[in-house]
Design an enzyme around this catalytic site. Sequence first.
Site, PDB file in Angstrom:
ATOM      1  N   HIS A   1     -16.586  28.701  20.965  1.00 41.97           N
ATOM      2  CA  HIS A   1     -15.638  27.930  22.452  1.00 41.97           C
ATOM      3  C   HIS A   1     -14.275  28.358  21.700  1.00 41.97           C
ATOM      4  O   HIS A   1     -13.214  28.735  22.306  1.00 41.97           O
ATOM      5  CB  HIS A   1     -16.262  26.133  22.543  1.00 41.97           C
ATOM      6  CG  HIS A   1     -15.413  26.040  23.551  1.00 41.97           C
ATOM      7  ND1 HIS A   1     -14.958  25.748  24.340  1.00 41.97           N
ATOM      8  CD2 HIS A   1     -14.608  24.326  22.895  1.00 41.97           C
ATOM      9  CE1 HIS A   1     -14.729  25.417  25.269  1.00 41.97           C
ATOM     10  NE2 HIS A   1     -13.550  24.383  23.870  1.00 41.97           N
TER      11      HIS A   1
ATOM     12  N   HIS B   1     -11.731  -6.662  42.707  1.00 39.23           N
ATOM     13  CA  HIS B   1     -11.419  -6.156  44.111  1.00 39.23           C
ATOM     14  C   HIS B   1      -9.629  -6.601  42.883  1.00 39.23           C
ATOM     15  O   HIS B   1      -8.585  -6.226  44.251  1.00 39.23           O
ATOM     16  CB  HIS B   1     -12.170  -6.187  44.907  1.00 39.23           C
ATOM     17  CG  HIS B   1     -13.140  -5.134  45.634  1.00 39.23           C
ATOM     18  ND1 HIS B   1     -14.043  -5.223  44.839  1.00 39.23           N
ATOM     19  CD2 HIS B   1     -12.565  -4.679  46.412  1.00 39.23           C
ATOM     20  CE1 HIS B   1     -14.489  -4.307  45.534  1.00 39.23           C
ATOM     21  NE2 HIS B   1     -14.094  -3.566  46.335  1.00 39.23           N
TER      22      HIS B   1
ATOM     23  N   HIS C   1      -8.337  28.927  21.729  1.00 43.38           N
ATOM     24  CA  HIS C   1      -9.894  29.284  22.335  1.00 43.38           C
ATOM     25  C   HIS C   1      -9.874  30.261  22.984  1.00 43.38           C
ATOM     26  O   HIS C   1      -9.771  30.404  24.182  1.00 43.38           O
ATOM     27  CB  HIS C   1     -10.210  27.624  23.645  1.00 43.38           C
ATOM     28  CG  HIS C   1      -9.887  26.280  23.110  1.00 43.38           C
ATOM     29  ND1 HIS C   1      -8.846  25.504  22.482  1.00 43.38           N
ATOM     30  CD2 HIS C   1     -10.899  25.160  23.079  1.00 43.38           C
ATOM     31  CE1 HIS C   1      -9.002  25.031  22.240  1.00 43.38           C
ATOM     32  NE2 HIS C   1     -10.367  24.174  22.519  1.00 43.38           N
TER      33      HIS C   1
ATOM     34  N   GLU D   1     -12.448   8.132  45.547  1.00 43.86           N
ATOM     35  CA  GLU D   1     -10.735   8.344  45.113  1.00 43.86           C
ATOM     36  C   GLU D   1     -10.000   9.214  43.841  1.00 43.86           C
ATOM     37  O   GLU D   1      -8.797  10.231  44.716  1.00 43.86           O
ATOM     38  CB  GLU D   1     -10.777   6.992  44.479  1.00 43.86           C
ATOM     39  CG  GLU D   1     -10.836   6.099  45.766  1.00 43.86           C
ATOM     40  CD  GLU D   1     -12.368   5.217  45.946  1.00 43.86           C
ATOM     41  OE1 GLU D   1     -12.125   4.526  46.263  1.00 43.86           O
ATOM     42  OE2 GLU D   1     -12.949   6.249  45.054  1.00 43.86           O
TER      43      GLU D   1
END
Length: 666
Positions: free
Chosen positions: A266, A476, A29, A414
């Site tokens: 790229h 949950h 790259h 999270e």
Amino acid sequence: MTHTHPQQALAHAIRFLSIDAIVKAQEGHQGVPLGMAEIATALYTRHLKYHPQDAGWFDRDRVVLSNGHGSMLLYSLLHLTGYPAFPIEEIKRFRVLGSVCEGHPERPHGAAHVAANGIEVTTGPLGQGIANAFGMAVAEAYLNARFGNDLVNHFTYAFVGDGCLQEGVGQEMISLAGHLQLSKLILLWDDNLITDDGSTDLSISENVSERFRIAGWHVIELDGHDIEAVSAALDAARQDPRPSMLACRTVIAKGIARLQGQRGGHSGRLFEEDAQAARELLGWKHGPFEIPADVQQAWRSAGQRSAGDYQAWQARVAALPAAERAEFERVMRGELPANWQQVLHDYKHKAQSAPPAPSGIFISAEINDLLTHMLPERMVGCADLEAPTSHKRGLTAFSAHDRAGSYVHCGVREHVMGSMANGMAAHGGIIPLSVTYLAFADYERPAMRMAALMGLPVKFVFSHDSIGIGRNGPTHQPVEIIASLRAMPNMWVMRPADAVEAAECWELALAHQDGPVSMVFARQSLPLVRHTHTTDNLTSRGAYVLHEAACGPRQVTLLATGSEVLLAVQAREQLEAQGVGTAVVSMPCWELFNVQDAAYKRSVLGDVVRIGVEAAVRQGWDAYLGIDGGFVGMTGFGASGPADELYKLFNITPEAVVAEARRLLA
């Protein structure tokens, strides 16, 4: 008349090492190293504090290549500045099996506390790197508050691409870092208006710089190919009380006429003809992998720019009073203090007579609190669940106004919490805990995977581990997640059955330096199942016989984890009363059991009917049960209702275990 910048040749050295390595490898790259060469030159020659001869110097500035696909940018810099692990022979072996110049930068395996060769973290999954850099900046700020400027005072820089800022974890990091005002965190954004699909207009329309500004960042927009502009922006960033983002407008694959400024820049295939055309375009008269002596010397001199700082720091450490020096060096090395296990041994002994905590996760919280004074380097991140997980207690919050706090309120973020913990561990000097519900482990999973890949000693602590959470319902109730974590290489998964096993799990987790640990706790209470005290850590073998058959030879082995060990014990009582010799095996950590010798495994499992008991799916259990073994657990998602009713609804009861044993014995 145009004038070439005196350091332009240094930037071109990066370009052509990258071009030559990618052409030789026939893949890679090039967009990042060719587009960010001037940015890197300004940083490494004028601002960065580093010492290649001691790559793990604790007070070095950290550099993270978050856009890790552009790895040749980092490899070129490490070679040019004189890092011993990156001689020109390794640059020539880019992407060759066994080369240190891998496709994406990989932190040295087994180096838990130092970047032994100059690569701070493994990057590739976009967004992880900037979130790791955020964790490093938090670690630096906390350790600076504890040890002072003389010992800990450094910056964290990250090279960043559009992908890092488009991934959701990037926005989590932007928000939380801005809130915490981490002034020593500086991002260098490769603002080239291109992604792999084409123009960024295809997928975004917002003003990216404004996203940072509204989150409380210091932002400078500049020409990323102007070395003086980059250097001036870095000077300003280092003085600003906010985290900084330098939006460096660049041309992707600059120098490759066929590809620059286009999507092919790229990672489009480079050919010898492209390399030759670039040499002619940029006036680089040197052959492949050839760096002229004056340019090489300028780079090597840059690599020695912090030698004075390095020596002065070493002298300050040496001059510390003996006790202070010993403590600082212990923390730097990642060693636990003398007699650290005693707190856990005392807790384990007292647990034999103490009433059970109201929640399994509260057992972990009690242990964590007891370690506060013993392990001041322990930091806890929690995702907006302070009350139900209770791991703050005696800790104070790490904030923009109090860097001495060791509890990071991560908000409902999270993913960045897990990545932050990885950055803390990679930085060194911190024992990071990441705390949330097990159902939300999937939000952290990319970070957990990277912790396992890097071998970082991160402790992931989970609560609410099964249908035992009750009325919150199946969203949950993580019936499948334990199995998925056990499938992850180099991840220990621990599910303790009571307070005694919890203390043993904590002891093992803290001592484990070569990878992450997931400690999984129940929401419901965990009554004692270990009633006889032993100084041995039985959990250290992963599984052990809790109760052997008593009424006669063993005919059945019940294997269980966590809250279901008690159900297995109760089922054993019924079977033994019926004359069926039954053993109960607690299996708090499969990974530790898997590495035991064959004789021990046979003695634990027994050549008899085997039944697994776990309020989760069966996946993985057949390795211990055999395909014909029995299993009492979940076969699908849960439901909303009281925990005791759910266990009955899904037939996870002592009576169900007894019935399964009878079926298999028939």
